[in-house]
Design a protein around this motif. Structure first.
Motif, PDB file in Angstrom:
ATOM      1  N   VAL A 137       0.856  -1.185   0.000  1.00  0.00           N
ATOM      2  CA  VAL A 137       0.000   0.000   0.000  1.00  0.00           C
ATOM      3  C   VAL A 137       0.892   1.234   0.000  1.00  0.00           C
ATOM      4  O   VAL A 137       1.818   1.336   0.805  1.00  0.00           O
ATOM      5  N   GLY A 138       0.633   2.155  -0.913  1.00  0.00           N
ATOM      6  CA  GLY A 138       1.407   3.391  -0.982  1.00  0.00           C
ATOM      7  C   GLY A 138       0.547   4.605  -0.677  1.00  0.00           C
ATOM      8  O   GLY A 138      -0.610   4.482  -0.276  1.00  0.00           O
ATOM      9  N   ILE A 139       1.147   5.776  -0.889  1.00  0.00           N
ATOM     10  CA  ILE A 139       0.423   7.028  -0.719  1.00  0.00           C
ATOM     11  C   ILE A 139       0.630   7.874  -1.968  1.00  0.00           C
ATOM     12  O   ILE A 139       1.515   7.585  -2.792  1.00  0.00           O
ATOM     13  N   TYR A 156       7.593   3.069 -11.400  1.00  0.00           N
ATOM     14  CA  TYR A 156       6.209   2.791 -11.005  1.00  0.00           C
ATOM     15  C   TYR A 156       5.747   3.857 -10.028  1.00  0.00           C
ATOM     16  O   TYR A 156       6.520   4.287  -9.158  1.00  0.00           O
ATOM     17  N   ILE A 157       4.501   4.278 -10.188  1.00  0.00           N
ATOM     18  CA  ILE A 157       3.928   5.254  -9.271  1.00  0.00           C
ATOM     19  C   ILE A 157       2.694   4.642  -8.614  1.00  0.00           C
ATOM     20  O   ILE A 157       2.079   3.729  -9.163  1.00  0.00           O
ATOM     21  N   TRP A 158       2.340   5.144  -7.431  1.00  0.00           N
ATOM     22  CA  TRP A 158       1.186   4.617  -6.718  1.00  0.00           C
ATOM     23  C   TRP A 158      -0.087   5.285  -7.227  1.00  0.00           C
ATOM     24  O   TRP A 158      -0.215   6.498  -7.227  1.00  0.00           O
ATOM     25  N   ASP A 159      -1.027   4.441  -7.693  1.00  0.00           N
ATOM     26  CA  ASP A 159      -2.320   4.899  -8.195  1.00  0.00           C
ATOM     27  C   ASP A 159      -3.337   4.761  -7.065  1.00  0.00           C
ATOM     28  O   ASP A 159      -3.857   3.667  -6.803  1.00  0.00           O
ATOM     29  N   THR A 160      -3.632   5.877  -6.397  1.00  0.00           N
ATOM     30  CA  THR A 160      -4.538   5.834  -5.247  1.00  0.00           C
ATOM     31  C   THR A 160      -5.950   5.472  -5.664  1.00  0.00           C
ATOM     32  O   THR A 160      -6.655   4.740  -4.953  1.00  0.00           O
ATOM     33  N   ALA A 161      -6.402   5.957  -6.815  1.00  0.00           N
ATOM     34  CA  ALA A 161      -7.776   5.702  -7.252  1.00  0.00           C
ATOM     35  C   ALA A 161      -8.037   4.208  -7.432  1.00  0.00           C
ATOM     36  O   ALA A 161      -9.116   3.711  -7.112  1.00  0.00           O
ATOM     37  N   ASN A 162      -7.035   3.474  -7.968  1.00  0.00           N
ATOM     38  CA  ASN A 162      -7.203   2.041  -8.220  1.00  0.00           C
ATOM     39  C   ASN A 162      -6.448   1.172  -7.225  1.00  0.00           C
ATOM     40  O   ASN A 162      -6.442  -0.059  -7.344  1.00  0.00           O
ATOM     41  N   GLU A 164      -3.182   0.588  -6.625  1.00  0.00           N
ATOM     42  CA  GLU A 164      -2.192  -0.308  -7.208  1.00  0.00           C
ATOM     43  C   GLU A 164      -1.002   0.488  -7.737  1.00  0.00           C
ATOM     44  O   GLU A 164      -1.072   1.702  -7.920  1.00  0.00           O
ATOM     45  N   TRP A 165       0.122  -0.238  -7.946  1.00  0.00           N
ATOM     46  CA  TRP A 165       1.304   0.348  -8.564  1.00  0.00           C
ATOM     47  C   TRP A 165       1.161   0.219 -10.075  1.00  0.00           C
ATOM     48  O   TRP A 165       0.839  -0.858 -10.581  1.00  0.00           O
ATOM     49  N   VAL A 166       1.409   1.297 -10.797  1.00  0.00           N
ATOM     50  CA  VAL A 166       1.305   1.276 -12.254  1.00  0.00           C
ATOM     51  C   VAL A 166       2.560   1.896 -12.854  1.00  0.00           C
ATOM     52  O   VAL A 166       3.174   2.785 -12.256  1.00  0.00           O
ATOM     53  N   PRO A 167       2.970   1.421 -14.037  1.00  0.00           N
ATOM     54  CA  PRO A 167       4.137   2.029 -14.696  1.00  0.00           C
ATOM     55  C   PRO A 167       3.888   3.499 -15.004  1.00  0.00           C
ATOM     56  O   PRO A 167       2.795   3.865 -15.436  1.00  0.00           O
ATOM     57  N   ALA A 168       4.859   4.323 -14.742  1.00  0.00           N
ATOM     58  CA  ALA A 168       4.714   5.752 -15.025  1.00  0.00           C
ATOM     59  C   ALA A 168       4.491   5.951 -16.508  1.00  0.00           C
ATOM     60  O   ALA A 168       5.131   5.334 -17.349  1.00  0.00           O
ATOM     61  N   GLY A 169       3.540   6.829 -16.841  1.00  0.00           N
ATOM     62  CA  GLY A 169       3.240   7.113 -18.242  1.00  0.00           C
ATOM     63  C   GLY A 169       2.001   6.413 -18.729  1.00  0.00           C
ATOM     64  O   GLY A 169       1.412   6.824 -19.720  1.00  0.00           O
ATOM     65  N   THR A 170       1.511   5.329 -18.032  1.00  0.00           N
ATOM     66  CA  THR A 170       0.301   4.641 -18.483  1.00  0.00           C
ATOM     67  C   THR A 170      -0.936   5.460 -18.239  1.00  0.00           C
ATOM     68  O   THR A 170      -1.983   5.181 -18.790  1.00  0.00           O
ATOM     69  N   GLY A 171      -0.827   6.501 -17.413  1.00  0.00           N
ATOM     70  CA  GLY A 171      -1.974   7.352 -17.153  1.00  0.00           C
ATOM     71  C   GLY A 171      -1.978   8.601 -18.015  1.00  0.00           C
ATOM     72  O   GLY A 171      -2.668   9.562 -17.712  1.00  0.00           O
ATOM     73  N   GLY A 172      -1.208   8.626 -19.078  1.00  0.00           N
ATOM     74  CA  GLY A 172      -1.221   9.792 -19.951  1.00  0.00           C
ATOM     75  C   GLY A 172       0.045  10.617 -19.862  1.00  0.00           C
ATOM     76  O   GLY A 172       0.097  11.728 -20.354  1.00  0.00           O
TER      77      GLY A 172
END
Length: 400
Positions: A137-139, A156-162, A164-172
């Motif tokens: 769990v991240g913040i 990887y950055i922490w996606d609070t909305a979902n 989970e950890w996601v690769p940077a750049g996958t969110g736009g």
């Protein structure tokens, strides 16, 4: 005792005196409340006093009260100055070797910001699974790096909305390049290969596409909202679907009450239907001759009867425009009977009239049924076309 010049160096501009140096500076002064100044310690005083009168002598000569008052005022002023100086010293910080003083103060907000930046980086991991295991769990704002030998590092950055950890750049976020191009990239389908399942739409593929799922049940007008399959299905239905009965519409008669069962029919690609049986009372029979009444359906969703003309050789009326034949009724004094609507090989009155052959040899008198009429002309059947015989017998008989 430390000399005055050294003390001046300690307290020169931009210096940061140490506690011991302050002590040396303070101890360089004589304190009237604590120290006794020996006459011998005052330069030139012993010699100056040697030729002076004793106190007992001077007490009768000088204004002692005035002199004592002036001395006390000076001591009080000096003591106040010392207190103020000490207060100023207490508000200062000790000088640390290698550090200088600056007007760019390091604030608490900047310190907190720097501390938070350090907390947001969670570390370097050999895989995404290792990152998740270490930090399930991240913040907001936290990030980590996943890298291994032979594989480029991925942030990887922490996606609070979902959660989970996601690769940077996958969110736009931004990427370094697209299809080998950098900067403002413009791509077309020529630059991107198609997948195994999702193919590009080409003219050649469209021409060989099969019409899986096409339906010919609807023969209505083609609409702008129709799919290609729907449009082709409607057009084919319009070509192949003839006017006529689709379902039901059975005809029966009892006395003069004609009943047509519920059913559907098609006229010019439009579908019509009845939901309850249709009952029609036919006209009385002619006293001399029979007649044939036509039962038909129109494009106003109605089932009607068109009365024929009584005759020794009655003819069924023609079907009105924009209508379809449902059946017919033979009306006679002997009793009424019905016939079904024509099928694809039904022979019409026009077919009777246009039949080629020697019709005069096949005219018979009135018979009770078709069998009697056929027996009457049996001897002549071999000399003429069989179809002509059957048709003319059917025409000339009384249909009873």
């Amino acid at each position: 005792m430390t000399g005055r010049n050294i003390l001046k160096q300690w307290f020169s501009t931009a210096k940061k005196p140490l506690q011991g140096q302050f002590a040396e500076w303070i101890d360089s002064f004589w304190h009237k409340g604590e120290d006794t100044i020996q006459i011998s310690d005052v330069n030139g005083l012993p010699g100056a006093l040697a030729g002076k009168a004793a106190t007992s002598v001077l007490s009768t000569k000088a204004d002692v009260t005035y002199v004592n008052t002036q001395d006390q005022a000076e001591v009080t002023a000096r003591q106040a100055g010392d207190v103020a100086l000490q207060a100023n010293i207490n508000n200062k910080v000790d000088k640390v070797a290698g550090f200088g003083l600056s007007s760019n103060d390091y604030t608490s907000a900047e310190k907190t910001k720097l501390a938070n930046m350090a907390e947001h980086f969670v570390g370097v991991f050999v895989s995404e699974a290792a990152l998740v295991a270490a930090k399930p769990v991240g913040i907001d704002g936290q990030y980590g790096v996943v890298e291994s030998v032979g594989v480029d590092a991925v942030q990887y950055i922490w996606d609070t909305a979902n959660n989970e950890w996601v690769p940077a750049g996958t969110g736009g976020g931004s990427v370094a390049s697209v299809n080998g191009q950098t900067g403002a990239v413009s791509l077309s389908t020529d630059d991107i290969g198609e997948g195994a399942s999702h193919k590009y739409f080409t003219e050649a593929r469209a021409l060989v596409s099969v019409l899986t799922g096409i339906s010919f049940l609807t023969a209505g007008s083609v609409l702008p909202t129709d799919t290609i399959l729907q449009a082709i299905g409607k057009l084919q239905a319009q070509i192949t679907a003839p006017n006529g009965i689709l379902t039901g519409l059975a005809v029966s008669i009892a006395a003069q009450n004609l009943t047509v069962g519920i059913g559907t029919w098609r006229i010019d690609n439009a579908i019509y239907q009845t939901t309850v049986p249709t009952i029609i009372v036919i006209a009385d029979p002619d006293l001399t001759n029979n007649r044939i009444d036509l039962v038909y359906g129109n494009d106003s969703n109605q089932i009607l009867v068109l009365e024929g003309t009584a005759s020794a050789n009655p003819v069924k009326p023609s079907v009105p425009a924009s209508c379809i034949e449902i059946g017919f009724v033979l009306v006679s004094l002997a009793g009424n009977s019905t016939g079904s609507a024509p099928t694809a090989d039904y022979v019409t009155q026009s077919d009777f009239d246009n039949t080629v052959g020697d019709k005069t040899e096949l005219i018979t008198g009135e018979r009770n049924n078709l069998v009697d009429a056929i027996n009457e002309v049996k001897g002549e059947i071999s000399a003429i076309n069989q179809d002509n015989v059957i048709l003319n017998i059917f025409k000339k008989s009384n249909y009873s």
